[in-house]
Design a protein around this motif. Structure first.
Motif, mmCIF file in Angstrom:
data_model
loop_
_atom_site.group_PDB
_atom_site.id
_atom_site.type_symbol
_atom_site.label_atom_id
_atom_site.label_comp_id
_atom_site.label_asym_id
_atom_site.label_seq_id
_atom_site.Cartn_x
_atom_site.Cartn_y
_atom_site.Cartn_z
ATOM 1 N N LYS A 4 0.837 -1.198 0.000
ATOM 2 C CA LYS A 4 0.000 0.000 0.000
ATOM 3 C C LYS A 4 0.869 1.244 0.000
ATOM 4 O O LYS A 4 1.900 1.296 0.642
ATOM 5 C CB LYS A 4 -0.918 0.024 1.225
ATOM 6 C CG LYS A 4 -2.092 -0.874 1.078
ATOM 7 C CD LYS A 4 -3.233 -0.431 1.925
ATOM 8 C CE LYS A 4 -4.420 -1.314 1.612
ATOM 9 N NZ LYS A 4 -5.636 -0.847 2.147
ATOM 10 N N ILE A 5 0.411 2.244 -0.736
ATOM 11 C CA ILE A 5 1.130 3.496 -0.881
ATOM 12 C C ILE A 5 0.105 4.607 -0.693
ATOM 13 O O ILE A 5 -0.984 4.547 -1.241
ATOM 14 C CB ILE A 5 1.759 3.589 -2.285
ATOM 15 C CG1 ILE A 5 2.645 2.364 -2.543
ATOM 16 C CG2 ILE A 5 2.547 4.869 -2.437
ATOM 17 C CD1 ILE A 5 2.911 2.095 -3.989
ATOM 18 N N ASN A 6 0.429 5.632 0.083
ATOM 19 C CA ASN A 6 -0.510 6.721 0.351
ATOM 20 C C ASN A 6 0.119 8.067 0.032
ATOM 21 O O ASN A 6 1.329 8.234 0.113
ATOM 22 C CB ASN A 6 -0.923 6.740 1.831
ATOM 23 C CG ASN A 6 -1.631 5.489 2.238
ATOM 24 O OD1 ASN A 6 -2.620 5.128 1.630
ATOM 25 N ND2 ASN A 6 -1.129 4.804 3.253
ATOM 26 N N SER A 7 -0.730 9.042 -0.281
ATOM 27 C CA SER A 7 -0.267 10.398 -0.541
ATOM 28 C C SER A 7 -1.443 11.354 -0.382
ATOM 29 O O SER A 7 -2.583 10.969 -0.547
ATOM 30 C CB SER A 7 0.299 10.503 -1.962
ATOM 31 O OG SER A 7 0.695 11.820 -2.234
ATOM 32 N N VAL A 8 -1.165 12.613 -0.073
ATOM 33 C CA VAL A 8 -2.191 13.642 0.006
ATOM 34 C C VAL A 8 -1.776 14.771 -0.931
ATOM 35 O O VAL A 8 -0.633 15.197 -0.936
ATOM 36 C CB VAL A 8 -2.347 14.179 1.450
ATOM 37 C CG1 VAL A 8 -3.352 15.304 1.495
ATOM 38 C CG2 VAL A 8 -2.752 13.059 2.390
ATOM 39 N N ILE A 9 -2.743 15.257 -1.765
ATOM 40 C CA ILE A 9 -2.477 16.385 -2.658
ATOM 41 C C ILE A 9 -3.490 17.485 -2.359
ATOM 42 O O ILE A 9 -4.532 17.233 -1.769
ATOM 43 C CB ILE A 9 -2.530 15.973 -4.147
ATOM 44 C CG1 ILE A 9 -3.923 15.455 -4.540
ATOM 45 C CG2 ILE A 9 -1.473 14.953 -4.463
ATOM 46 C CD1 ILE A 9 -4.078 15.154 -6.019
ATOM 47 N N SER A 10 -3.189 18.702 -2.753
ATOM 48 C CA SER A 10 -4.081 19.823 -2.476
ATOM 49 C C SER A 10 -5.329 19.749 -3.339
ATOM 50 O O SER A 10 -5.347 19.100 -4.373
ATOM 51 C CB SER A 10 -3.360 21.152 -2.734
ATOM 52 O OG SER A 10 -3.232 21.354 -4.130
ATOM 53 N N VAL A 140 -9.909 14.464 1.738
ATOM 54 C CA VAL A 140 -9.511 14.712 3.119
ATOM 55 C C VAL A 140 -9.443 16.222 3.295
ATOM 56 O O VAL A 140 -9.461 16.966 2.313
ATOM 57 C CB VAL A 140 -8.142 14.060 3.459
ATOM 58 C CG1 VAL A 140 -8.218 12.550 3.390
ATOM 59 C CG2 VAL A 140 -7.041 14.574 2.566
ATOM 60 N N SER A 141 -9.368 16.664 4.510
ATOM 61 C CA SER A 141 -9.314 18.091 4.771
ATOM 62 C C SER A 141 -8.150 18.711 4.008
ATOM 63 O O SER A 141 -7.007 18.339 4.196
ATOM 64 C CB SER A 141 -9.153 18.330 6.269
ATOM 65 O OG SER A 141 -9.082 19.705 6.529
ATOM 66 N N GLY A 142 -8.469 19.625 3.113
ATOM 67 C CA GLY A 142 -7.444 20.337 2.370
ATOM 68 C C GLY A 142 -6.933 19.657 1.120
ATOM 69 O O GLY A 142 -5.978 20.102 0.526
ATOM 70 N N GLY A 143 -7.525 18.554 0.700
ATOM 71 C CA GLY A 143 -7.037 17.913 -0.518
ATOM 72 C C GLY A 143 -7.584 16.531 -0.744
ATOM 73 O O GLY A 143 -8.685 16.199 -0.311
ATOM 74 N N LEU A 144 -6.800 15.718 -1.420
ATOM 75 C CA LEU A 144 -7.178 14.348 -1.735
ATOM 76 C C LEU A 144 -6.121 13.390 -1.213
ATOM 77 O O LEU A 144 -4.930 13.682 -1.247
ATOM 78 C CB LEU A 144 -7.298 14.142 -3.250
ATOM 79 C CG LEU A 144 -8.424 14.877 -3.962
ATOM 80 C CD1 LEU A 144 -8.347 14.617 -5.455
ATOM 81 C CD2 LEU A 144 -9.766 14.439 -3.420
ATOM 82 N N ARG A 145 -6.557 12.244 -0.751
ATOM 83 C CA ARG A 145 -5.657 11.174 -0.318
ATOM 84 C C ARG A 145 -5.684 10.107 -1.406
ATOM 85 O O ARG A 145 -6.742 9.566 -1.726
ATOM 86 C CB ARG A 145 -6.123 10.585 1.006
ATOM 87 C CG ARG A 145 -5.257 9.447 1.481
ATOM 88 C CD ARG A 145 -5.732 8.951 2.823
ATOM 89 N NE ARG A 145 -4.867 7.901 3.302
ATOM 90 C CZ ARG A 145 -5.268 6.906 4.069
ATOM 91 N NH1 ARG A 145 -6.529 6.843 4.448
ATOM 92 N NH2 ARG A 145 -4.428 5.993 4.452
#
Length: 189
Positions: A4-10, A140-145
């Motif tokens: 699994k790999i995760n990231s958050v973008i604006s 998610v708050s402030g962007g996308l996961r």
């Protein structure tokens, strides 16, 4: 073995990514389970894709699942845009682009007789195995996961991901390392 790999973008990057993807069939699953609604931070939008449609699309291959994943990604962009305080823009995007994407995904599924059982099948007896890249995007708050994992080993041509986890099949790879690298690229775009 799964990775699994995760990231958050604006939200701005997410909206730009969804606009770019609207012409090329990329994206990821909303993880809402389908047919429900998503409500966060005073922003509530109905997920027009049912769980059964999503499961069926994942089993039909990338031509179908990619279009449903694109629509899911658009819904998450709508939610992120609304949460960022741009409700009018989010409503407009939901009522036009997202609904058109769902309609298009359903038309591709229908045109390819996805789930009709009308096609024949040939048993794959090859000992070679592959790994499916499964992806998901959630607001998610402030962007996308953005998340990704590799599902397998599977036989060549067997699309799909772990049933019921809300992820969408994106591509198939000949080994786990190649799949993991593709997953990293997906979450970091």
């Amino acid at each position: 073995m799964t990775r699994k790999i995760n990231s958050v973008i604006s939200w701005r990057s997410a909206l730009a990514l969804a606009a770019i993807l609207s012409g090329c069939g990329g994206g990821a699953d909303s993880g809402l389970g389908g047919g429900g609604s998503s409500s966060a931070g005073g922003c509530s939008y109905t997920d027009m894709i049912s769980s059964s449609e999503r499961t069926q699309a994942n089993s039909c291959g990338i031509q179908v699942s990619g279009n449903f994943a694109q629509a899911d990604s658009m819904l998450q962009s709508v939610i992120a845009t609304c949460q960022a305080g741009n409700k009018a823009q989010a409503d407009s995007y939901y009522n036009s682009t997202y609904q058109q994407a769902v309609s298009y995904a359903r038309s591709v599924s229908s045109a390819l007789s996805c789930g009709s059982g009308s096609g024949g099948s040939i048993t794959n007896t090859s000992p070679q195995t592959f790994y499916n890249l499964c992806v998901k995007t959630t607001a998610v708050s402030g962007g996308l996961r953005k998340q990704a994992y590799c599902w397998g080993p599977v036989q060549q041509g067997d699309g799909g991901c772990s049933p019921g986890d809300g992820f969408s099949y994106l591509s198939q790879h000949s080994d786990l390392n190649t799949c993991g690298a593709a997953g990293s690229t997906f979450v970091n775009q």
